[in-house]
Design an enzyme around this catalytic site. Structure first.
Site, short mmCIF file in Angstrom:
data_model
loop_
_atom_site.label_atom_id
_atom_site.label_comp_id
_atom_site.label_asym_id
_atom_site.label_seq_id
_atom_site.Cartn_x
_atom_site.Cartn_y
_atom_site.Cartn_z
N THR A 136 -15.14 -53.85 -15.09
CA THR A 136 -14.11 -54.05 -16.11
C THR A 136 -12.72 -54.21 -15.48
O THR A 136 -12.47 -53.68 -14.40
CB THR A 136 -14.12 -52.79 -17.00
N GLY A 186 -15.43 -47.57 -17.06
CA GLY A 186 -16.57 -46.70 -16.74
C GLY A 186 -17.53 -46.61 -17.91
O GLY A 186 -17.66 -47.56 -18.69
N1 ASP Z 1 -16.10 -49.34 -20.04
C1 ASP Z 1 -16.91 -50.52 -20.09
C2 ASP Z 1 -17.89 -50.38 -21.23
O1 ASP Z 1 -18.49 -49.35 -21.37
C3 ASP Z 1 -17.66 -50.82 -18.84
C4 ASP Z 1 -16.94 -50.57 -17.53
O2 ASP Z 1 -15.78 -50.22 -17.52
O3 ASP Z 1 -17.58 -50.73 -16.50
O4 ASP Z 1 -18.09 -51.35 -21.92
#
Ligand code: ASP
Length: 269
Positions: A136, A186
């Site tokens: 992300t 995350g």
């Molecule tokens: N936070 C994002 C989600 O859960 C994914 C990520 O940040 O890796 O969609």
């Protein structure tokens, strides 16, 4: 003081990618910083995130991962310290979800629009995909007067169709107040349970430094949910914070006091 901080997601990094990642993060920071200097903080946040979405290196925009049916569905959000906010969830075929989130903020009376309804707001140029190895992306900027925060993601690999994560949820993935802003990354299904970005910004409002606020945010995420992730933040003074409990979380930042772009969170074995 003018300041910008960007992240490329909390997760694991392949060592081979580090130089490419640094280059793209630097490009995003410099682009955003130039726009900040021109007095365009909302453009600064959007354009910095667009650089990351377009790079194909991250799990956002061009580099988005696929869901359990092999489709790309993306989430994004943006918030300004004056209280304006916009977000999109589970959008397909959109090159820059962050721009679509901005459209929700500026051209509708709503805060979050998902799926087809959001796609119909239109954002030219369908995406031509490739799965990035990164994660992300997010950005927080201030020109010393207002704060803008934004986040964009392809979500979690193999997710259920229609799943919307924290990156589309104001308060979880993105938040901005008069005094500071934050962007999280995350395990979104856990991040949403502690409203991570709101929690961090609230601590900044109470007088904590952005660094301490981010550390406290990640600590809360881990203690309450067992979640893995990270968060970046800054305050109106241009002080930067970041924390994560994953293997890595590439961060790049600059403020009027630093001559160059500084990096952190890229040390992987
Ligand atoms: N936070 C994002 C989600 O859960 C994914 C990520 O940040 O890796 O969609």
């Amino acid at each position: 003081m003018a300041a910008i901080v960007v992240h490329g997601g909390a997760g694991g990094w392949e060592r081979k990618d580090v130089e490419d990642v640094k280059e793209v993060l630097k490009e995003a920071v410099l682009k955003g910083f130039d726009l900040l200097r021109e007095g365009r903080p909302v453009d600064a946040c959007e354009e910095a995130i667009k650089v990351l979405e377009d790079s194909g290196l991250f799990n956002a925009g061009r580099g988005s991962v696929r869901n359990s049916e092999g489709k790309v569905e993306m989430d994004a959000s943006i918030m300004v310290s004056d209280g304006r906010a916009g977000a999109v969830g589970a959008v397909r075929g959109v090159r820059n979800p962050i721009s679509l989130a901005r459209k929700v903020m500026e051209r509708t009376d709503h805060t979050l629009i998902v799926g087809e309804g959001a796609e119909r707001l239109g954002c030219a140029e369908p995406i031509e995909g490739r799965e990035g190895t990164g994660d992300t992306v997010g950005c927080v900027v201030t020109d010393g007067k207002i704060v803008v925060a934004g986040t964009s993601t392809g979500g979690v690999k193999g997710k259920a169709p229609g799943r919307v994560g924290d990156s589309a949820v104001i308060g979880s993935g993105t938040y901005a107040s008069d005094l500071g802003g934050a962007s999280a990354t995350g395990d979104g299904d856990r991040i949403m349970k502690v409203c991570l970005s709101y929690f961090v910004v609230n601590l900044i409002n109470l007088g904590l430094s952005p660094m301490k606020a981010c550390l406290a945010g990640v600590d809360l995420l881990e203690r309450r949910t067992g979640g893995r992730g990270g968060v970046i933040a800054l305050n109106l003074k241009g002080e930067v914070g970041f924390a994560y409990n994953t293997r890595a979380m590439p961060v790049a930042y600059r403020n009027s006091g630093t001559e160059r772009v500084l990096f952190s969170g890229l040390d992987v074995e």
